[in-house]
Design an enzyme around this catalytic site. Structure first.
Site, PDB file in Angstrom:
ATOM      1  N   GLU A 248       0.876  -1.182   0.000  1.00 22.91           N
ATOM      2  CA  GLU A 248       0.000   0.000   0.000  1.00 22.91           C
ATOM      3  C   GLU A 248       0.905   1.221   0.000  1.00 22.91           C
ATOM      4  O   GLU A 248       1.443   1.593   1.048  1.00 22.91           O
ATOM      5  CB  GLU A 248      -0.883  -0.010   1.256  1.00 22.91           C
ATOM      6  CG  GLU A 248      -1.912  -1.126   1.285  1.00 22.91           C
ATOM      7  CD  GLU A 248      -3.034  -0.901   0.286  1.00 22.91           C
ATOM      8  OE1 GLU A 248      -3.263   0.246  -0.141  1.00 22.91           O
ATOM      9  OE2 GLU A 248      -3.677  -1.896  -0.086  1.00 22.91           O
ATOM     10  N   CYS A 282      -2.790   9.290   2.257  1.00 24.18           N
ATOM     11  CA  CYS A 282      -2.337   8.752   0.967  1.00 24.18           C
ATOM     12  C   CYS A 282      -3.354   9.038  -0.130  1.00 24.18           C
ATOM     13  O   CYS A 282      -3.004   9.019  -1.309  1.00 24.18           O
ATOM     14  CB  CYS A 282      -2.081   7.255   1.085  1.00 24.18           C
ATOM     15  SG  CYS A 282      -3.480   6.364   1.760  1.00 24.18           S
TER      16      CYS A 282
END
Ligand code: NAD
Length: 507
Positions: A248, A282
């Site tokens: 990720e 993010c």
């Protein structure tokens, strides 16, 4: 990896081991320290976890799910303490601590605790040709899962992954970011307080070397969340050991604004999407493409809303907190300065706040162009760069002109058009007329394309991916002495195969 300046190693007199100091980003005050654990300590934690996992894996999914919910009860009981530590260690606001860290973990664990038995139930596969046999896929826990996590959501990210891995029947050894290790230790305290098997979930603290040692320690899977640069090193290390890994990584989420976008909602969404958690998300809105026809009106509203934001210590009633890491605020400063040098204009903020604490004011930048680093590289700070475009086609082209592809956003009054545009954007998730909240939808797959990562967390697939898939194939009718294609080989078998091919695959 370089040592960040706000965590200086010192010596713990009692153990003689190196320690990492942790400071409150809003005040600079030291709030604790953790040991740097070496490869031996990590390997010992993994061995203990492996032993605990055997018994855990033997329990039913429903039983494990019930047990893990005890963690949730402890979290709800201690939510104020957890929020307080999140604010002190990470610099976020109390609203963000509750809304973006604690609540999503409670919701995720509840969702998977309810559904895991069904999701992980053995799955029959209907065979299309060999009808005399039957296939079933069983989901078998992988063993010990190593989780390596970042500092921006130091609770929600590793705990969501941890609780899913545990429900799936694994043990977990978590290596939290060295910038925010205290909240991981608090999570471990909640786990122990809830009376759950101690060795089943462990936390090892340290820097990159400790994370690297975790990969080498014999774990059966790595779930890594962090930067692209580190992710590539971690993926290579996992590759060398052939350990499955989920990556990720970073994002540079574009917002494609159509000329019919609802102005007020779009402005509010972009402001929250760019500045929540000080932009250290993010999936933050990191670049907006706005058509000429509504550019000035939208920018005026964005600026007005941004000027209303209150920034300060997250314990006070503020909207924007501190920036967690000193090197991150340096990156933001560098990128904004460079953008201004190249012709962008800061309509708000644009300069680091002087005085106590690590604060960068919410910054709206206009006249940005696609070649600027602020539009190309991940910023991970409270900056909203806006590019004026002549058409939605141009916006779409620029949105896809990126090495990253985690999240993206589309704004339009026409839902059907929004969906059509969304599926054309190269990203793991695309929201229409909303921002950020996909991470809080545990039933949906979360992850990136391009350099934003590999694999998915959350969703049925994400839970199953925490298991080995064991395919069992078994006869379902009385057994002949042999199958047609076994020994001895003969021309008769070839003739039969050819006849079958002519019948099955004609045309
Ligand atoms: P980072 O890559 O610097 O560190 C992440 C973790 O990796 C830390 O725990 C660190 O100690 C560890 N690490 C460092 N070197 C290692 C090595 N060689 N082997 C094993 N572990 C090692 O990232 P960061 O600065 O903590 O986090 C910010 C980044 O994370 C941003 O790029 C952000 O976009 C990304 N992020 C992605 C997601 C997502 O879900 N895709 C979510 C949050 C943050």
């Amino acid at each position: 990896m370089e040592t960040p300046t706000h965590i200086r190693p010192d010596k713990a007199p009692s153990r003689g081991a190196e320690r990492i100091d942790v400071h409150n980003p809003a005040t600079g005050e030291k709030i604790g320290s953790v040991p740097v654990e070496d490869a031996r300590a990590v390997a010992a934690a993994v061995s203990r976890a492996r032993l605990a996992q055997r018994e855990w894996a033997a329990r039913s999914v429903a039983d494990r799910a019930r047990e893990v919910l005890k963690f949730r009860s402890e979290l709800v009981r201690q939510a104020d303490d957890v929020a307080d530590l999140l604010v002190r260690e990470n610099g976020k606001t109390r609203n963000e601590a509750f809304g973006m860290e604690i609540f999503p973990v409670c919701d995720l664990v509840t969702y998977f605790a309810k559904r895991a038995s069904k999701i992980l139930a053995p799955q029959p596969i209907r065979l299309h040709l060999m009808l005399h046999r039957r296939s079933v896929v069983h989901y078998v826990p992988r063993g010990v899962v190593g989780i390596i996590s970042p500092w921006n959501f130091p609770f929600a990210i590793p705990l969501g992954e941890t609780l899913m891995a545990l429900i799936a029947g694994n043990a977990v050894v978590l290596k939290p970011s060295e910038i925010t290790p205290l909240i991981a230790q608090k999570a471990k305290e909640l786990w122990d307080r809830a009376g759950l098997p101690k060795d089943l979930f462990q936390v090892v603290t340290g820097r990159g070397e400790t994370g690297a040692a975790l990969i080498e320690s014999g774990v059966n899977q790595i779930i890594f969340t962090g930067s692209v640069a580190t992710g590539k090193r971690v993926a290579a290390a996992c590759g060398a050991k052939l350990i499955p890994c989920t990556m990720e990584l970073g994002g540079k989420a574009p917002a494609v604004v159509c000329d019919d976008a609802p102005l007020e909602r779009t402005a509010r969404a972009l402001v929250w999407g760019a500045f929540a958690n000080s932009g250290q998300v993010c999936v933050s809105v990191e670049r907006a493409y706005v058509p000429q026809s509504i550019h000035d009106a939208l920018v005026d509203r964005i600026v007005a809303l941004t000027l209303e934001l209150r920034q300060g210590d997250g314990h006070d009633e503020v909207d924007v907190g501190a920036m967690t890491w000193d090197r991150q605020i340096d990156t933001v400063e560098r990128q904004v300065d460079e953008a201004i040098r190249l012709g962008a204009r800061a309509l708000t903020g644009g300069k680091r706040r002087d005085g106590r604490g690590r604060f960068y004011p919410p910054t709206v930048l206009v006249d940005c162009t696609p070649d600027m680093p602020i539009v190309r590289a991940e910023t991970f700070g409270p900056v909203l760069p806006i590019c004026k475009v002549s058409s939605v086609d141009e916006a779409m082209r620029l949105a896809n002109d990126s090495h990253l592809g985690l999240n993206a956003y589309v704004f339009t009054a026409d839902r059907r058009r929004g969906e059509e545009l969304a599926v054309r954007i190269e990203a793991g998730s695309v929201m229409v007329n909303d921002v950020l909240s996909v991470y809080g939808m545990p039933e949906t797959p979360f992850g990136g394309v391009k350099e934003s990562g590999l694999g998915r967390v959350h969703s049925d697939d994400g839970l199953r991916d925490l298991c080995d898939k064991r395919h069992v194939n078994i006869d379902r009718v009385g057994l002949p002495k042999k199958e047609l294609w076994w020994y001895p080989y003969s021309q008769k078998t070839i003739d039969l195969t050819k006849r079958a091919m002519r019948f099955l695959y004609r045309g």
